[in-house]
Design a protein around this motif. Structure first.
Motif, PDB file in Angstrom:
ATOM      1  N   UNK B  29       0.829  -1.200   0.000  1.00  0.00           N
ATOM      2  CA  UNK B  29       0.000   0.000   0.000  1.00  0.00           C
ATOM      3  C   UNK B  29       0.868   1.256   0.000  1.00  0.00           C
ATOM      4  N   UNK B  30       1.896   1.252   0.836  1.00  0.00           N
ATOM      5  CA  UNK B  30       2.727   2.456   0.945  1.00  0.00           C
ATOM      6  C   UNK B  30       3.489   2.745  -0.331  1.00  0.00           C
ATOM      7  N   UNK B  31       3.772   1.689  -1.126  1.00  0.00           N
ATOM      8  CA  UNK B  31       4.498   1.942  -2.368  1.00  0.00           C
ATOM      9  C   UNK B  31       3.551   2.203  -3.538  1.00  0.00           C
ATOM     10  N   UNK B  32       2.284   1.775  -3.413  1.00  0.00           N
ATOM     11  CA  UNK B  32       1.343   1.956  -4.520  1.00  0.00           C
ATOM     12  C   UNK B  32       0.720   3.348  -4.506  1.00  0.00           C
ATOM     13  N   UNK B  33       0.386   3.835  -3.321  1.00  0.00           N
ATOM     14  CA  UNK B  33      -0.338   5.108  -3.231  1.00  0.00           C
ATOM     15  C   UNK B  33       0.589   6.206  -2.718  1.00  0.00           C
ATOM     16  N   UNK B  34       0.305   7.409  -3.146  1.00  0.00           N
ATOM     17  CA  UNK B  34       1.106   8.531  -2.651  1.00  0.00           C
ATOM     18  C   UNK B  34       0.679   8.880  -1.232  1.00  0.00           C
ATOM     19  N   UNK B  35       1.569   9.487  -0.499  1.00  0.00           N
ATOM     20  CA  UNK B  35       1.227   9.771   0.894  1.00  0.00           C
ATOM     21  C   UNK B  35       0.149  10.849   0.981  1.00  0.00           C
ATOM     22  N   UNK B  36      -0.015  11.646  -0.074  1.00  0.00           N
ATOM     23  CA  UNK B  36      -1.102  12.644  -0.059  1.00  0.00           C
ATOM     24  C   UNK B  36      -2.463  11.947  -0.036  1.00  0.00           C
ATOM     25  N   UNK B  37      -2.588  10.898  -0.857  1.00  0.00           N
ATOM     26  CA  UNK B  37      -3.859  10.164  -0.889  1.00  0.00           C
ATOM     27  C   UNK B  37      -4.086   9.454   0.442  1.00  0.00           C
ATOM     28  N   UNK B  38      -3.040   8.824   0.941  1.00  0.00           N
ATOM     29  CA  UNK B  38      -3.195   8.030   2.163  1.00  0.00           C
ATOM     30  C   UNK B  38      -3.587   8.897   3.361  1.00  0.00           C
ATOM     31  N   UNK B  39      -3.021  10.092   3.426  1.00  0.00           N
ATOM     32  CA  UNK B  39      -3.320  10.937   4.586  1.00  0.00           C
ATOM     33  C   UNK B  39      -4.328  12.027   4.238  1.00  0.00           C
ATOM     34  N   UNK B  40      -5.245  11.713   3.297  1.00  0.00           N
ATOM     35  CA  UNK B  40      -6.182  12.748   2.874  1.00  0.00           C
ATOM     36  C   UNK B  40      -7.430  12.815   3.743  1.00  0.00           C
ATOM     37  N   UNK B  41      -7.543  11.905   4.699  1.00  0.00           N
ATOM     38  CA  UNK B  41      -8.735  11.926   5.558  1.00  0.00           C
ATOM     39  C   UNK B  41      -8.737  13.178   6.431  1.00  0.00           C
ATOM     40  N   UNK B  42      -9.893  13.833   6.492  1.00  0.00           N
ATOM     41  CA  UNK B  42     -10.010  15.032   7.332  1.00  0.00           C
ATOM     42  C   UNK B  42     -11.168  14.873   8.290  1.00  0.00           C
ATOM     43  N   UNK B  43     -10.955  15.341   9.506  1.00  0.00           N
ATOM     44  CA  UNK B  43     -11.994  15.239  10.517  1.00  0.00           C
ATOM     45  C   UNK B  43     -13.153  16.170  10.180  1.00  0.00           C
ATOM     46  N   UNK B  44     -14.363  15.686  10.447  1.00  0.00           N
ATOM     47  CA  UNK B  44     -15.517  16.572  10.355  1.00  0.00           C
ATOM     48  C   UNK B  44     -16.036  16.838   8.964  1.00  0.00           C
ATOM     49  N   UNK B  45     -15.451  16.219   7.939  1.00  0.00           N
ATOM     50  CA  UNK B  45     -15.905  16.473   6.580  1.00  0.00           C
ATOM     51  C   UNK B  45     -17.362  16.072   6.383  1.00  0.00           C
ATOM     52  N   UNK B  46     -17.691  14.909   6.954  1.00  0.00           N
ATOM     53  CA  UNK B  46     -19.036  14.387   6.749  1.00  0.00           C
ATOM     54  C   UNK B  46     -20.058  15.254   7.472  1.00  0.00           C
ATOM     55  N   UNK B  47     -19.684  15.726   8.653  1.00  0.00           N
ATOM     56  CA  UNK B  47     -20.601  16.583   9.404  1.00  0.00           C
ATOM     57  C   UNK B  47     -20.895  17.858   8.614  1.00  0.00           C
ATOM     58  N   UNK B  48     -19.841  18.388   7.985  1.00  0.00           N
ATOM     59  CA  UNK B  48     -20.027  19.630   7.250  1.00  0.00           C
ATOM     60  C   UNK B  48     -21.026  19.430   6.125  1.00  0.00           C
ATOM     61  N   UNK B  49     -21.077  18.185   5.584  1.00  0.00           N
ATOM     62  CA  UNK B  49     -21.993  17.922   4.477  1.00  0.00           C
ATOM     63  C   UNK B  49     -23.409  17.634   4.938  1.00  0.00           C
ATOM     64  N   UNK B  50     -23.544  16.928   6.055  1.00  0.00           N
ATOM     65  CA  UNK B  50     -24.865  16.418   6.397  1.00  0.00           C
ATOM     66  C   UNK B  50     -25.572  17.203   7.485  1.00  0.00           C
ATOM     67  N   UNK B  51     -24.861  18.016   8.216  1.00  0.00           N
ATOM     68  CA  UNK B  51     -25.535  18.710   9.298  1.00  0.00           C
ATOM     69  C   UNK B  51     -25.265  20.197   9.214  1.00  0.00           C
ATOM     70  N   UNK B  52     -26.282  20.950   9.345  1.00  0.00           N
ATOM     71  CA  UNK B  52     -26.089  22.380   9.427  1.00  0.00           C
ATOM     72  C   UNK B  52     -26.624  22.813  10.771  1.00  0.00           C
ATOM     73  N   UNK B  53     -25.789  23.456  11.536  1.00  0.00           N
ATOM     74  CA  UNK B  53     -26.213  23.806  12.878  1.00  0.00           C
ATOM     75  C   UNK B  53     -26.943  25.138  12.885  1.00  0.00           C
ATOM     76  N   UNK B  54     -28.122  25.088  12.301  1.00  0.00           N
ATOM     77  CA  UNK B  54     -28.972  26.278  12.356  1.00  0.00           C
ATOM     78  C   UNK B  54     -30.265  25.883  13.011  1.00  0.00           C
ATOM     79  N   UNK B  55     -30.782  26.718  13.876  1.00  0.00           N
ATOM     80  CA  UNK B  55     -32.036  26.366  14.545  1.00  0.00           C
ATOM     81  C   UNK B  55     -33.158  27.253  14.044  1.00  0.00           C
TER      82      UNK B  55
END
Lengths: 473, 55, 126
Positions: B29-55
């Motif tokens: 895996x480490x030789x097939x994929x670039x480290x940019x792809x491997x470490x591309x996970x970001x916290x909170x991305x899904x929340x930003x898409x699915x939840x809007x904190x407006x009341x």
């Protein structure tokens, strides 16, 4: 917005992943997996370890400790459910601390989690070795080499975790259900329902041998009935609908454990003199032995084995999520923040923690490892009341939407704080020097983080929740 | 030599095989994929898409 | 408010940081062991020629001990008569309280400082 159905979210996420060539953790888990993760880690506590509370203060002291610890953990579960239904990311309490209290607290909490779980994993592996040795001795083989079995347990579970979270937690779900059912079966089978019961409570349960000081001391191992239930939040980034599944799984988990803990206590003190029970390695297995039924012995033997495996499995899962989340934020080297592009697991964190667990499983005595784990857990619980009080102050109820709002705030937080103080005192009674050694460790590490490590961390980027600005800033 | 001695050797062997499987896959895996792809996970991305904190 | 740009850490620096953490962890666990002040001790010697009666065991208890594999009183006497020693000094207790509270105070103080930076850059920046 929380009414969005799961598939729609899944499709949206998948689209985002392919569009920008990003790999993240996979959202595949349901509430049952959350329950299995929480209960799976903890249930081993009913099979071994809780009974040291009996040794510390007698049978009734253990029951009082069991219920007070249960109260403590109910507060933990409620507080955790509220915060985590809002802060849904891998890392659990670490991510909560980062958003609510600050980076250094978050770094400490992340380490508490990793150490609590890695030490617990080591303790479980030691127990697996001990169990297999016991079975071998019963079949007449003396001097079994436990090391290959300890290593095998850790390697197998690490491999399972490496291959994907769904299979890992489905495995946990099955073996946890078996281990829990074994306790229920033992209770029913030894109860007077089926005629002659072997229970002898009237003759076996004595007064408090150490008086009330013993009750306080018993709190040390009273925590062991539930230690680890807070780990459910680590799955936040992998459950399909965190705002619903996490509170449900966590609260169902704590109820399961309260039942299991009370039944376990009742069966065991009705079968064994407290002096024996207080030092037994495998109390439920001993209880089955005393019932005189071969079937029960086999069942509880399997239950003990399954409980230890489920626990170690959940620990690998949780410790690697916390380590991964810290790597992703550059609190630790960024190298750890990688996700496997095929299995979608934090594979480098999983690999890295294997040798660490092995060092402790093969090199340290069990009670030391357990105390290290309990202390790290206790530090987490002490952080939680601070966390929820600040959370409610910085973001009052009308500012952000919560999936679950815990009742009677701030009573649970204050109760939790008091119970933590009692638990600190209990640990001080037996393991005061370890307590100071551990805290010295965390102080040194904190200074290291604040003055050296923190310079590699992006400032604003670590605040990822779509929340408004906190009050008072 | 009884069954438990075999079990010891078997446990060593299986542990070794699992370790090799994991390490080989890690290297692949480490030789097939670039480290940019491997470490591309970001916290909170899904929340930003699915939840809007407006009341 | 300028945006803080962290330096990029070299591969060697990353390994060094992990090594430091590991060393500290193993130190925290093993140093109390090496210094020999780990673990709580059981005290109390078992009596000479114990009988089940002298150990305060009633017939039901004796039956259970037998079931557990302790066929005579002397085998079980050590388990029955050993006790934990819960005496402690007030000074030690005070030291522990100071260390625990001091630790949390330190963390909260530094965290607050770092947190203000984060919030400032996140909400007042750009």
């Amino acid at each position: 917005m929380s009414q969005l159905n799961d598939t729609a979210i899944g499709a949206k996420v998948d689209a985002a992943v392919t569009a920008s060539e990003k790999v993240g953790l996979l959202r595949v888990l349901g509430p049952a997996h959350v329950w299995a993760l929480g209960v799976g880690i903890v249930l081993v506590g009913e099979y071994m370890g809780w009974n040291f509370a009996v040794g510390k203060g007698g049978a009734y002291a253990a029951l009082i400790a069991c219920w007070f610890a249960g109260l403590l953990y109910t507060c933990v579960a409620m507080i955790d459910s509220e915060v985590t239904s809002t802060v849904a990311a891998a890392g659990g309490q670490y991510t909560q601390a980062k958003h609510i209290i600050g980076p250094l607290m978050a770094f400490n909490v992340g380490l508490y989690l990793v150490f609590a779980y890695t030490m617990l994993e080591a303790a479980n592996a030691i127990t697996v070795g001990f169990l297999i040795d016991t079975v071998a001795a019963m079949t007449g083989h003396e001097g079994l080499d436990q090391r290959p079995f300890i290593i095998l347990a850790i390697m197998f579970l690490a491999w399972l975790n490496y291959r994907g979270v769904l299979a890992t937690l489905t495995f946990s779900l099955v073996i946890t259900a078996v281990a829990f059912s074994a306790i229920l079966v033992l209770f029913v089978a030894t109860s007077p329902v089926f005629g002659d019961s072997p229970w002898r409570h009237a003759d076996l349960v004595t007064d408090l041998p150490y008086g009330w000081l013993g009750v306080l001391a018993a709190m040390h191992f009273g925590l062991w009935f539930y230690l680890g239930i807070e780990g459910t939040t680590q799955a936040a980034e992998e459950v399909r609908s965190p705002a619903r599944a996490l509170p449900f799984g966590t609260l169902a988990g704590i109820m399961t454990l309260l039942i299991a803990a009370t039944l376990t206590w009742y069966v065991c003190v009705g079968l064994m003199p407290w002096e024996y029970l207080g030092q037994s390695g495998v109390p439920l297995f001993d209880a089955a032995r005393l019932s005189g039924s071969m079937g029960l012995m086999v069942l509880l033997g399997i239950g003990t084995m399954f409980a230890t495996l489920a626990s170690a499995n959940g620990c690998i899962n949780d410790a690697s999520r916390a380590w991964f989340a810290m790597g992703r934020d550059h609190y630790l080297p960024a190298w750890f923040g990688a996700v496997h592009p095929v299995y979608r697991t934090p594979y480098r964190s999983i690999i890295f923690l294997v040798p660490i667990a092995l060092i402790f499983a093969l090199g340290a005595p069990l009670d030391q490892v357990i105390t290290f784990s309990i202390l790290s857990g206790l530090l987490t619980y002490t952080f939680m009341p601070l966390n929820i009080i600040l959370f409610r102050r910085k973001w009052p109820l009308d500012t952000i939407k919560r999936g679950y709002v815990h009742p009677f705030h701030p009573l649970p937080a204050l109760a939790l704080l008091c119970l933590c103080a009692v638990a600190f005192f209990a640990i001080f009674l037996g393991y005061g020097s370890q307590l100071v050694a551990m805290l010295s460790f965390y102080i040194v590490v904190s200074l290291w983080f604040h003055f050296r490590r923190y310079r590699y961390v992006h400032r604003a980027a670590q605040f990822t929740m779509p929340w408004p600005k906190p009050r008072g800033y | 030599m009884d069954i438990w001695n075999f079990a010891e050797y078997a446990a060593w062997a299986v542990s070794g095989i699992l370790a090799i499987i994991i390490v080989l896959d890690w290297i692949r895996i480490d030789t097939t994929y670039s480290s940019e792809v491997l470490t591309s996970s970001r916290e909170g991305e899904i929340e930003a898409m699915t939840e809007e904190h407006r009341l | 408010m300028t945006r803080y740009v962290p330096p990029k850490q070299s591969r060697f620096g990353q390994i060094l940081d992990v090594a430091i953490l590991l060393l500290l962890t193993i130190g925290a666990l093993y140093i109390p062991l090496w210094l020999g002040f780990a673990g709580s001790t059981l005290v109390g010697e078992s009596p000479q020629n114990p009988t089940w009666e002298s150990l305060g065991q009633n017939p039901v208890m004796v039956e259970q001990w037998n079931g557990l594999g302790f066929t005579d009183a002397s085998a079980a006497s050590e388990i029955i008569s050993s006790r934990f020693n819960y005496s402690f000094s007030v000074i030690e207790l005070l030291v522990m309280i100071v260390v625990v509270i001091g630790y949390y105070a330190l963390i909260l103080r530094f965290s607050e400082k770092e947190y203000r930076d984060v919030i400032d850059e996140k909400f007042n920046g750009q």
